[in-house]
Structure formats: C-alpha cells, structure tokens
Design a protein around this motif. Structure first.
Motif, PDB file in Angstrom:
ATOM      1  N   ALA A 112     -83.671 -36.294 -65.775  1.00 29.28           N
ATOM      2  CA  ALA A 112     -83.135 -37.510 -65.978  1.00 29.28           C
ATOM      3  C   ALA A 112     -81.738 -37.828 -66.159  1.00 29.28           C
ATOM      4  CB  ALA A 112     -83.944 -38.043 -67.395  1.00 29.28           C
ATOM      5  N   ARG A 113     -81.364 -36.337 -66.758  1.00 24.57           N
ATOM      6  CA  ARG A 113     -79.640 -36.543 -66.926  1.00 24.57           C
ATOM      7  C   ARG A 113     -78.950 -36.680 -65.626  1.00 24.57           C
ATOM      8  NH1 ARG A 113     -81.030 -32.879 -71.096  1.00 24.57           N
ATOM      9  NH2 ARG A 113     -80.560 -30.914 -70.091  1.00 24.57           N
ATOM     10  N   ARG A 114     -79.554 -36.478 -64.539  1.00 19.99           N
ATOM     11  CA  ARG A 114     -78.777 -36.450 -63.237  1.00 19.99           C
ATOM     12  C   ARG A 114     -78.780 -38.071 -62.703  1.00 19.99           C
ATOM     13  NH1 ARG A 114     -81.880 -31.445 -61.349  1.00 19.99           N
ATOM     14  NH2 ARG A 114     -80.511 -29.863 -61.849  1.00 19.99           N
ATOM     15  N   PHE A 115     -79.639 -38.764 -63.636  1.00 24.34           N
ATOM     16  CA  PHE A 115     -79.764 -40.303 -62.735  1.00 24.34           C
ATOM     17  C   PHE A 115     -78.474 -40.991 -62.485  1.00 24.34           C
ATOM     18  CE2 PHE A 115     -84.555 -41.264 -64.538  1.00 24.34           C
ATOM     19  CZ  PHE A 115     -84.814 -40.130 -63.976  1.00 24.34           C
ATOM     20  N   ARG A 125     -82.633 -47.284 -55.547  1.00 25.42           N
ATOM     21  CA  ARG A 125     -84.259 -47.301 -56.136  1.00 25.42           C
ATOM     22  C   ARG A 125     -84.657 -45.920 -56.412  1.00 25.42           C
ATOM     23  NH1 ARG A 125     -89.162 -46.808 -53.405  1.00 25.42           N
ATOM     24  NH2 ARG A 125     -90.763 -48.509 -54.080  1.00 25.42           N
ATOM     25  N   LEU A 126     -85.255 -45.681 -57.775  1.00 26.80           N
ATOM     26  CA  LEU A 126     -85.968 -44.579 -58.231  1.00 26.80           C
ATOM     27  C   LEU A 126     -87.384 -44.681 -57.867  1.00 26.80           C
ATOM     28  CD1 LEU A 126     -84.311 -42.125 -59.305  1.00 26.80           C
ATOM     29  CD2 LEU A 126     -85.562 -42.540 -61.183  1.00 26.80           C
ATOM     30  N   SER A 127     -88.081 -43.559 -57.676  1.00 23.95           N
ATOM     31  CA  SER A 127     -89.617 -43.431 -57.372  1.00 23.95           C
ATOM     32  C   SER A 127     -89.879 -42.417 -58.453  1.00 23.95           C
ATOM     33  CB  SER A 127     -89.938 -43.440 -56.206  1.00 23.95           C
ATOM     34  OG  SER A 127     -91.448 -43.272 -56.123  1.00 23.95           O
ATOM     35  N   ALA A 157     -84.347 -45.246 -66.454  1.00 21.80           N
ATOM     36  CA  ALA A 157     -84.170 -45.524 -64.730  1.00 21.80           C
ATOM     37  C   ALA A 157     -83.897 -46.969 -64.863  1.00 21.80           C
ATOM     38  CB  ALA A 157     -85.407 -45.091 -64.205  1.00 21.80           C
ATOM     39  N   ARG A 158     -84.655 -47.683 -65.703  1.00 30.48           N
ATOM     40  CA  ARG A 158     -84.502 -49.242 -65.781  1.00 30.48           C
ATOM     41  C   ARG A 158     -83.087 -49.610 -65.876  1.00 30.48           C
ATOM     42  NH1 ARG A 158     -89.533 -52.770 -67.167  1.00 30.48           N
ATOM     43  NH2 ARG A 158     -88.328 -54.358 -66.381  1.00 30.48           N
ATOM     44  N   LEU A 164     -86.987 -49.828 -59.414  1.00 29.76           N
ATOM     45  CA  LEU A 164     -87.547 -48.831 -59.897  1.00 29.76           C
ATOM     46  C   LEU A 164     -89.236 -48.834 -59.499  1.00 29.76           C
ATOM     47  CD1 LEU A 164     -88.241 -46.364 -61.924  1.00 29.76           C
ATOM     48  CD2 LEU A 164     -88.744 -47.951 -63.446  1.00 29.76           C
ATOM     49  N   SER A 165     -89.866 -47.795 -58.901  1.00 32.85           N
ATOM     50  CA  SER A 165     -91.152 -47.832 -58.896  1.00 32.85           C
ATOM     51  C   SER A 165     -91.823 -46.419 -59.612  1.00 32.85           C
ATOM     52  CB  SER A 165     -91.464 -47.521 -57.377  1.00 32.85           C
ATOM     53  OG  SER A 165     -92.954 -47.448 -57.039  1.00 32.85           O
ATOM     54  N   PHE A 166     -92.982 -46.340 -59.790  1.00 37.23           N
ATOM     55  CA  PHE A 166     -93.724 -45.158 -60.174  1.00 37.23           C
ATOM     56  C   PHE A 166     -94.871 -45.126 -59.968  1.00 37.23           C
ATOM     57  CE2 PHE A 166     -93.841 -47.579 -64.309  1.00 37.23           C
ATOM     58  CZ  PHE A 166     -95.100 -47.477 -64.796  1.00 37.23           C
ATOM     59  N   ASP A 167     -95.377 -43.814 -59.908  1.00 38.87           N
ATOM     60  CA  ASP A 167     -96.869 -43.615 -59.308  1.00 38.87           C
ATOM     61  C   ASP A 167     -97.790 -43.252 -60.583  1.00 38.87           C
ATOM     62  OD1 ASP A 167     -95.275 -43.215 -57.097  1.00 38.87           O
ATOM     63  OD2 ASP A 167     -95.765 -41.268 -56.757  1.00 38.87           O
ATOM     64  N   MET A 168     -98.909 -43.461 -60.355  1.00 35.03           N
ATOM     65  CA  MET A 168     -99.968 -43.152 -61.280  1.00 35.03           C
ATOM     66  C   MET A 168    -101.270 -42.699 -60.396  1.00 35.03           C
ATOM     67  SD  MET A 168     -99.117 -44.174 -64.480  1.00 35.03           S
ATOM     68  CE  MET A 168    -100.476 -44.454 -65.427  1.00 35.03           C
TER      69      MET A 168
END
Length: 388
Positions: A112-115, A125-127, A157-158, A164-168
C-alpha cells in the motif's frame, strides 16, 4: 475475403504480466511464481522493454486505450519498474490522453505504501485483491492480509486513485446466502465504482483441487451456486452496480475499459511471462502466448527479442467462435452481423430459436444477441450449441 478485425479508432489494450507473488494462494491456477530471493527488477524491466518493441513491430500505429498490469502480484513491482514499462509502451505506440491504466495490488501494508508512486507514474485505476472481509475466510483462502488491512488499503486507494475496483470470492465452503449477502453489502459500502465477484472454482493442479478430490473440501452444489449467483446479481443491481459481465459489476460508465477490449474481441498485446495476446496482422487474428517460466522467458527475450512460445494466425471460424465466447459473457451481448462477417456464415436461426425457447438466449431491442441470466449460468453449453 477475410473480415478485418481491427479498424482505426478501435480500442487497443496492452496487458503486462508480472508473474511474481509473495505466496501462492491454494485456489490459484494463474501463472504466478514465488521466489525466495529478491527479483532483480531492473534486469526484468529490460526484457519487458525488448518484448514491447517486438509486439509494437507486429502491430504498429495503434493508439493504446488501456494498459493493465496483472499477475502474479504487480504491487510487488517498484514504482520505477512500472515507470520504465510505461515509458517503453509510450515510446512505441501513442497512448490515448484518457487511457485507462490499471494495476492489480494486494492489500498488505507494505504494498500500500507504493500506491503514491504508481499514481505518479500514470496508474489511474487500482484493482485490489481483497477476496473476503472475514479474517477466518482470508486465512482459508491463503491470503496474507487481514480484513482490517483490506479496509485500510481500500480507503487509501480511494484517496490516491481516480478509480478503484476490488475482487471478492464467494460460493466458499459452508457459505450461506445470508452470510454472503451480508458480506457483499459490506463490500458495496466500501466500493467506489467497480466490483469483480467470482465464484470459487476448483482448478486442476491447485492445492484446493487435491483437497477436493480427497473429499476434504466441499464447495456449494450447482443449485446453491446458482442461488448465490442470482443473489449477487440482485444485490449489486439494487445498489447501482449492475452486472455488465458475468463476474463484473460497475456503476454505469465505470466498466473496465481494458476488460471490455477482451470481451468485445478487440486487439491487445500480451507482454511478459505467460501473457496471451490477440493482434490483427495482415487482416487476420494472430494468437500469441509467451513462455510461462519467468527466468526462461527472460533468457529467451534477451537472445531473441521476445518470449513467444506460440504465435499463430487463427482461422476465421476460430476467431468467430472466440468472438462468440467472449461477447456472450457481456450483458450487452453481440452483434450477429459481426459474427457473420468473421465466420462468413450467419448464426443458425433454428439454434437461436431453440435456445430462446429454453429461456437461455434473447435478442435486445438493438438487435443484439445476448445470454439471459439463466443462459449465463450455462454459457459454455450455449456457446457450443450456437457455434456448431
């Protein structure tokens, strides 16, 4: 006469595969590799630059409309490595001013620190690979982050990325519709504009496959899986994130442009170990696939300028069948005239009528052919019927 597959102005994507992971998830059959010594990123970046040059020579003068860093775990890349690859792409193809540039990331705090570094280098856009918002389930899925770390990564990320997208992953062992509804509603509350929701599938060659075969891992049966799928579609639609593809949900206008390039059967270059591509060369679809082993890929690229293991022109009928398989995943469906131009034959009207009478296929007001929600559950069979 063969159908031309790429026209000026069509979307063109570049997929970049970073194959390294901190750990291999027990359900994953992607081309991902764990290395116990640090990866020499500068050395690998040089190979990516060479392979990009090779692909650009095969498909020159395209405007890149999307770039997708997938994996593996691309968030193990240094932002500088991402920057070098982005510069290489831009030096061989013009990149559209509003190109969608996605990077897949895991929610662990180190990554996350690299974002901010990725954002500075053009990622917009982050996934995020969240997979669950339940600690016990994350452990079962072999994930290295906690639910709190996932929430913190989503929040961060927001703040940093415009999109932003995320997987579930759902349809897990013992998961009830009530439990999934609750978890899904929590996910929607955190979501920005896009969610990818996948049913847990048991893939050959994975640890879960072995456990399943020994009877030590039971996934929901077909009926329960179908119920969970319908519940997912209903809840997301109700909250303004309708399904635009079998597993992908977005606020209207926030669909993944890169993935739409695949599903609408436009061209994309596949760069990196195990990456696949589809390029129109001399008016025909060229299917490409790169060597899967990262070190062997690197050696081959340094000697030959590319890591290709397969590169073959598809027959028009093969390309038309792929178009059908990809396009019917989309809620918008396909234009039958495009299939006819590619296959040099129309789809069989009797088969269309038969599938429609079974409630599996329908024609939209715009004249597009699409799978019904029931048809989406049996898509492989529907496509096989249509294509025969």
């Amino acid at each position: 006469m063969s159908a031309h597959h790429h026209n000026p102005g069509d979307p063109f994507g570049v997929y970049v595969h970073w194959p390294f992971c901190a750990a291999k998830c027990p359900y994953c059959d992607f081309n991902s590799h764990v290395r116990h010594k640090p990866v020499d990123q500068a050395t690998f970046a040089e190979a990516y630059r060479l392979e990009i040059a090779h692909m650009a020579a095969l498909a020159p003068e395209r405007e890149v409309t999307s770039i997708f860093f997938g994996g593996g775990t691309p968030s193990l890349m240094e932002p500088d490595t991402v920057g070098i690859i982005m510069e290489a792409i831009a030096s061989h193809w013009p990149v559209s001013a509003d190109a969608e540039i996605t990077l897949e990331a895991n929610p662990s705090s180190v990554e996350a620190r690299r974002f901010k570094g990725y954002r500075q280098r053009g990622v917009n856009r982050l996934s995020l690979g969240v997979q669950s918002l339940n600690d016990a389930q994350l452990k079962f899925l072999g994930r290295l982050h906690t639910a709190d770390e996932a929430r913190a990564a989503i929040e961060l990320a927001r703040e940093i990325f415009p999109r932003l997208s995320f997987d579930m992953i759902y349809a897990r062992p013992g998961q009830t519709p009530q439990a999934w509804r609750s978890e899904l509603e929590n996910a929607i509350a955190l979501a920005a504009d896009h969610l990818s929701l996948y049913q847990l599938t048991i893939e050959a060659g994975t640890p879960f496959f072995d456990l399943h075969r020994k009877g030590r891992l039971n996934v929901p049966d077909q009926d329960l899986a179908a119920d969970l799928y319908e519940l997912t579609a209903g809840v997301t639609h109700q909250h303004g994130l309708p399904a635009y593809e079998i597993s992908n949900h977005a606020r209207p206008g926030a669909e993944s442009q890169h993935n739409l390039t695949y599903w609408r059967y436009h061209d994309y270059a596949g760069i990196g170990p195990g990456a696949h591509g589809r390029l129109t060369v001399d008016g025909r679809k060229l299917a490409t696939a790169c060597e899967r082993n990262p070190e062997i890929w690197w050696q081959q690229v340094m000697v030959e300028g590319n890591g290709l293991r397969e590169s073959e022109h598809l027959l028009e009928t093969e390309a038309a069948d792929e178009f059908l398989l990809m396009g019917l995943r989309l809620r918008e469906g396909i234009d039958p005239a495009r299939f006819e131009a590619m296959a040099e034959r129309p789809l069989n009207p009797d088969r269309i009528r038969m599938l429609a009478s079974q409630g599996l296929l329908e024609t939209s007001k715009a004249g597009r052919l699409r799978a019904t929600p029931q048809g989406a559950l049996l898509l492989d069979a529907v496509v096989a019927d249509l294509a025969s």
